[in-house]
Design a protein around this motif. Sequence first.
Motif, short mmCIF file in Angstrom:
data_model
loop_
_atom_site.label_atom_id
_atom_site.label_comp_id
_atom_site.label_asym_id
_atom_site.label_seq_id
_atom_site.Cartn_x
_atom_site.Cartn_y
_atom_site.Cartn_z
N GLY A 109 0.82 -1.17 0.09
CA GLY A 109 -0.06 -0.08 0.06
C GLY A 109 0.79 1.28 -0.03
N ALA A 110 2.12 1.15 0.35
CA ALA A 110 3.07 2.27 0.24
C ALA A 110 3.95 2.26 -0.93
CB ALA A 110 3.84 2.39 1.78
N TYR A 111 3.57 1.45 -1.90
CA TYR A 111 4.37 1.64 -3.00
C TYR A 111 3.33 1.47 -4.43
CZ TYR A 111 4.58 -3.33 -2.59
OH TYR A 111 4.23 -4.73 -2.34
N LEU A 112 4.01 1.65 -5.50
CA LEU A 112 3.40 0.98 -6.50
C LEU A 112 4.36 0.38 -7.35
CD1 LEU A 112 1.59 4.30 -8.06
CD2 LEU A 112 0.59 2.61 -6.65
N GLU A 113 4.27 -0.46 -8.12
CA GLU A 113 5.06 -1.27 -8.88
C GLU A 113 5.07 -1.31 -10.27
OE1 GLU A 113 6.94 -4.51 -5.67
OE2 GLU A 113 5.39 -5.25 -7.00
N ARG A 114 6.03 -0.78 -11.16
CA ARG A 114 5.58 -0.39 -12.65
C ARG A 114 5.38 -1.95 -13.09
NH1 ARG A 114 7.70 4.53 -15.00
NH2 ARG A 114 6.93 3.82 -16.79
N GLY A 115 4.52 -1.96 -14.05
CA GLY A 115 3.99 -3.30 -14.64
C GLY A 115 3.48 -4.56 -13.89
N ILE A 116 3.30 -4.08 -12.48
CA ILE A 116 2.72 -5.06 -11.57
C ILE A 116 1.59 -4.40 -10.82
CG2 ILE A 116 3.11 -6.53 -9.74
CD1 ILE A 116 6.34 -6.49 -10.45
N VAL A 117 1.93 -3.43 -9.80
CA VAL A 117 0.84 -2.82 -8.97
C VAL A 117 0.40 -1.39 -9.40
CG1 VAL A 117 0.01 -2.62 -6.84
CG2 VAL A 117 1.56 -4.55 -7.40
N GLY A 118 -0.42 -1.15 -9.96
CA GLY A 118 -0.80 0.32 -10.21
C GLY A 118 -0.19 1.12 -10.81
N ALA A 119 0.77 0.63 -11.84
CA ALA A 119 1.41 1.56 -12.65
C ALA A 119 1.83 0.84 -14.00
CB ALA A 119 2.70 1.94 -11.97
N HIS A 120 2.08 1.36 -15.17
CA HIS A 120 2.51 0.88 -16.17
C HIS A 120 4.06 0.50 -16.14
CE1 HIS A 120 -1.46 1.32 -18.33
NE2 HIS A 120 -1.35 2.74 -18.20
N GLY A 121 4.09 -0.74 -16.96
CA GLY A 121 5.53 -1.30 -16.98
C GLY A 121 6.35 -0.60 -18.10
N TYR A 122 7.25 -1.67 -18.47
CA TYR A 122 8.13 -0.96 -19.48
C TYR A 122 8.16 -1.68 -20.85
CZ TYR A 122 10.31 0.46 -15.19
OH TYR A 122 10.20 1.07 -13.97
N MET A 123 7.06 -2.75 -21.14
CA MET A 123 6.87 -3.24 -22.64
C MET A 123 6.38 -2.23 -23.55
SD MET A 123 6.17 -7.24 -22.09
CE MET A 123 7.14 -8.11 -21.01
N ALA A 124 7.05 -1.46 -24.05
CA ALA A 124 6.57 -0.22 -24.85
C ALA A 124 7.75 0.07 -25.38
CB ALA A 124 5.75 0.67 -24.09
N ASP A 125 7.72 0.73 -26.90
CA ASP A 125 8.82 1.48 -27.40
C ASP A 125 9.54 2.53 -26.75
OD1 ASP A 125 8.57 0.09 -29.88
OD2 ASP A 125 6.71 1.15 -30.58
N TYR A 126 8.79 3.19 -25.65
CA TYR A 126 9.21 4.23 -25.15
C TYR A 126 8.72 4.02 -23.57
CZ TYR A 126 11.02 6.42 -29.24
OH TYR A 126 11.47 6.33 -30.44
N PHE A 127 9.30 4.56 -22.34
CA PHE A 127 8.82 4.78 -21.32
C PHE A 127 9.55 6.06 -20.68
CE2 PHE A 127 12.28 1.73 -20.33
CZ PHE A 127 12.95 2.23 -19.23
#
Length: 355
Positions: A109-127
Amino acid sequence: MRAIAVRRGESTPRVVDVPKPTPDTGEALVRTLRVGIDGTDHEVVGGSHGGFPEGTDYQILGHEAVGVVEDPNGTRFDAGDLVVPTVRRPPGAGNEHFERGEPDMAPDGAYLERGIVGAHGYMADYFTSDERFLVGVPDDFATTGFLVEPVSNTEKALEHAYASRSAFEWEPESALVLGNGPLGLLTLAMLVERDDFERCYCLGRRDRPDPTIEIIERLGATYVDSRETPLPEVLDAHEAMDFVYEATGHAPHAFETVTALAPNGVGALLGIPSDGTVELDGGRIHREMVLQNKALLGSVNSNVEQYEAAEESLAAFPEWFTDELVTGVYGPDEVERAFETGDDVIKTVVEFDTL
Ligand code: NDP
Ligand code: ZN
């Protein structure tokens, strides 16, 4: 731009077309090279782990990435720098764990995780990423840099294990890794490269011929088949272990680790099982922990220093090891194949671009 995402209500990853992100103040724009896939990504796709970013009906996958800075946008990076992003992000301002550089120690609850919990990840042409969460890596990490994230998880576990033994003279010689998945094999390679451990073992449940057993033996370690030698019998069949690293996610192993440990030994638990009752000789485990000064600890995620340590560990791996570990490199349009599993698949990666 292309992104690989899972849509709400679906359980397969697919290519979606999303706008190229614009970096905010303090953020750099990164062109993605490679993004690794692990068990967590499969769980996110299947819906058993993580959660969509607020207000969106899709989640861009991927937390193990390497990329090139496209637009430094006033950050400490130069265009062309190779970087690896960390996973956790603060959910808002004023988060003490992030301010101390210890996001890995933040509670649920005290963090988001890119690509996992509540935030977009890195599988894209750009981030885009806040520069505080980007770690610069050498140019020769373009193809292997996505492994910095999983290796950093073990750097943290080892740091905590050594810290737990720092009150006395601890001279470990033997180590056992439970699990021959990607995390287990990466950890085995790290332990073999370290001078501390003279004898390393790795436990699995595969028949020969098997690519993971070949890697274990080529690393100079001993393969232990848990169907022939269950964990509580490892002591008699082989030897007592100064260090045990659990990476099976098989819940009994968490406790049986104690029976495989030498006096004064430490076990680090990394696996993430679902709920379940297990049957154990609790008396033996409790008694041995007390009378033999044994320790068990759990460890998740990692901080920036541990990413930096991971860079060194990764650089020390023999080239054949990463070649054998990475069993598939796929373009974004081959994402279904990238997510296929099987005994001949160890670690796969989606390649968006090359240097
Ligand atoms: P995998 O599931 O790919 O690997 C687990 C391995 O353990 C498999 O090779 C499996 O064998 C083996 N295994 C499972 N049960 C047994 C058993 N009873 N006896 C012998 N071998 C067994 O996962 P990863 O390598 O990616 O990750 C390992 C664990 O760590 C997972 O639970 C994952 O969720 C967790 N994890 C934790 C992190 C952290 O920061 N704490 C970070 C990343 C991962 P087989 O393939 O033959 O079935
Ligand atoms: Zn991972």
